[in-house]
Enzyme design. Structure first.
Site, PDB file in Angstrom:
ATOM      1  N   ILE A 157      51.322  39.231  50.444  1.00 26.89           N
ATOM      2  CA  ILE A 157      50.441  38.338  51.212  1.00 26.89           C
ATOM      3  C   ILE A 157      51.075  37.136  51.587  1.00 26.89           C
ATOM      4  CG2 ILE A 157      48.449  36.934  50.708  1.00 26.89           C
ATOM      5  CD1 ILE A 157      47.321  39.282  48.976  1.00 26.89           C
ATOM      6  N   ASP A 176      59.286  32.015  44.403  1.00 29.73           N
ATOM      7  CA  ASP A 176      59.047  32.999  43.783  1.00 29.73           C
ATOM      8  C   ASP A 176      60.166  33.379  42.542  1.00 29.73           C
ATOM      9  OD1 ASP A 176      57.207  35.944  44.710  1.00 29.73           O
ATOM     10  OD2 ASP A 176      58.620  35.927  43.144  1.00 29.73           O
ATOM     11  N   ARG A 244      43.735  34.057  42.819  1.00 24.13           N
ATOM     12  CA  ARG A 244      43.079  34.363  41.731  1.00 24.13           C
ATOM     13  C   ARG A 244      42.261  33.280  41.306  1.00 24.13           C
ATOM     14  NH1 ARG A 244      41.346  39.586  41.257  1.00 24.13           N
ATOM     15  NH2 ARG A 244      43.054  40.978  41.694  1.00 24.13           N
ATOM     16  N   ASP A 268      39.024  30.235  47.641  1.00 26.98           N
ATOM     17  CA  ASP A 268      38.301  31.430  47.767  1.00 26.98           C
ATOM     18  C   ASP A 268      37.876  32.014  46.511  1.00 26.98           C
ATOM     19  OD1 ASP A 268      37.360  33.549  49.600  1.00 26.98           O
ATOM     20  OD2 ASP A 268      39.024  34.704  48.627  1.00 26.98           O
ATOM     21  N   GLU A 273      33.046  32.749  38.896  1.00 29.92           N
ATOM     22  CA  GLU A 273      32.295  33.390  39.993  1.00 29.92           C
ATOM     23  C   GLU A 273      31.053  33.693  39.631  1.00 29.92           C
ATOM     24  OE1 GLU A 273      35.173  35.906  41.511  1.00 29.92           O
ATOM     25  OE2 GLU A 273      36.384  34.487  42.353  1.00 29.92           O
ATOM     26  N   HIS A 292      35.259  34.460  47.410  1.00 26.91           N
ATOM     27  CA  HIS A 292      36.381  35.506  47.155  1.00 26.91           C
ATOM     28  C   HIS A 292      36.149  36.532  48.332  1.00 26.91           C
ATOM     29  CE1 HIS A 292      38.466  37.059  43.397  1.00 26.91           C
ATOM     30  NE2 HIS A 292      39.139  37.354  44.408  1.00 26.91           N
ATOM     31  N   ALA A 295      40.094  39.363  51.145  1.00 31.21           N
ATOM     32  CA  ALA A 295      40.761  40.524  51.483  1.00 31.21           C
ATOM     33  C   ALA A 295      39.620  41.405  52.308  1.00 31.21           C
ATOM     34  CB  ALA A 295      41.065  41.500  50.037  1.00 31.21           C
TER      35      ALA A 295
END
Length: 331
Positions: A157, A176, A244, A268, A273, A292, A295
């Site tokens: 992603i 990363d 997340r 998002d 939630e 959320h 995707a």
């Protein structure tokens, strides 16, 4: 082969699986009834999304279970290593959602820098009487070309986000922990392609140097960004979390935006939630919150369906499966 799609599957996906001779069960079974249902119906493949939990109790007590399939990237709801130790194949679909998430990142980003979310609210209310004032107040929007975007987490992603950013003329830096270098191949509609070789920067460098920061890492048991990290960012940064919930401290984020240290945020995935109504984020005009849904797109569902079908066919033919537990490690 009996398949239980406990969190649902598209009608086209169900039809295609049945064409290949699979029996597809669309029953939504309660978590505490799942073991009995799998055993009573000789379920060999359990397909889930995020709602169903596949823990040791199911793995230990369902001898017919041979494949667990997760529609998506994250595997937080499955005891992956334990399932593998019991010779159960665990499949996810990491590649299917990458483009969908990356495109929503830029849907948010374009909207934020040109105040589209605010304009969409105020124009119906005051557009007829305060048109010139609104035009002036929203004239300070920024262009993305020439700006620097920092990407935290450079898996599939994160790399798709970088490709779009490069395509619109942004500079990209990334951090990363597990990827030092990456080669991004950007493909164009006419068959041309350009290769970009990139090297990871330190976490602090990304925080300190970026105009926008987009986070794309797996779930974490601690905040990756809170007041300490926010303090390192320069004034006017836009922060995006489409990965997340619980990765960014939402209280510290709201404080930084209210103080105008940060220009705004796009969220998002929230820590709880749905986001509670008393969250201070709701009171900030320069915050966009979506449900959320990063995707979710027809193209993603089609890609996911294809991966599942190919894997099930390969399993029947004793071939090597695709995307076995292909997890993003971290950032």
């Amino acid at each position: 082969m009996n398949i239980l799609a406990n969190d649902g599957i598209s009608e086209s996906g169900k039809n295609k699986l049945e064409e290949y001779g699979f029996n597809v069960d669309l029953t939504t079974v309660a978590q505490d009834q799942l073991v009995n249902y799998i055993n009573e119906n000789s379920i060999s493949t359990l397909l889930v999304r995020s709602a169903t939990q596949v823990r040791k109790d199911i793995i230990d007590n369902c001898p017919t279970l041979k494949i667990i399939g997760r529609g998506g990237v994250g595997m937080d709801n499955i005891d992956v290593e334990y399932a593998k130790s019991k010779n159960i194949n665990v499949i996810n679909t990491p590649a299917a959602s990458s483009k969908s998430v990356a495109e929503l990142v830029f849907s948010h980003l374009f909207g934020c820098v040109r105040f589209l979310h605010e304009s969409n609210r105020t124009m119906p209310l005051d557009g007829d009487s305060k048109f010139k004032e609104l035009k002036k107040s929203y004239a300070g929007g920024r262009e993305l070309a020439g700006k620097k975007i920092g990407v935290i987490g450079f898996g599939r992603i994160g790399q798709e986000v970088a490709k779009i950013a490069i395509g619109i003329g942004m500079e990209v830096v990334f951090h990363d922990k597990f990827i030092d270098e990456a080669s991004l191949e950007i493909e164009f509609f006419d068959g041309q392609n350009i290769l970009f070789n990139m090297t990871s920067s330190s976490f602090d460098e990304v925080l300190e140097d970026s105009d926008f920061i987009s986070v794309h890492i797996p779930a974490s048991d601690k905040y990756i960004i809170d007041s300490k990290e926010i303090a390192k960012m320069k004034d006017g940064v836009g922060l995006l979390n489409l990965s997340r919930g619980g990765i960014i401290n939402e209280h510290d984020l709201s404080v930084a935006i209210e103080s105008k240290h940060l220009a705004g945020a796009a969220i998002d995935a929230t820590e709880t939630e749905p986001l509670p109504k008393d969250s201070p984020l709701w009171d900030l005009d320069n915050v966009i919150i979506s449900q959320h849904a990063s995707a979710l797109s027809p193209e993603m569902y089609e890609g996911r369906r294809q991966i599942f079908i190919e894997n099930l066919k390969k399993y029947l033919n004793n071939e090597t499966l695709l995307h076995i537990c292909d997890l993003e490690k971290g950032f």
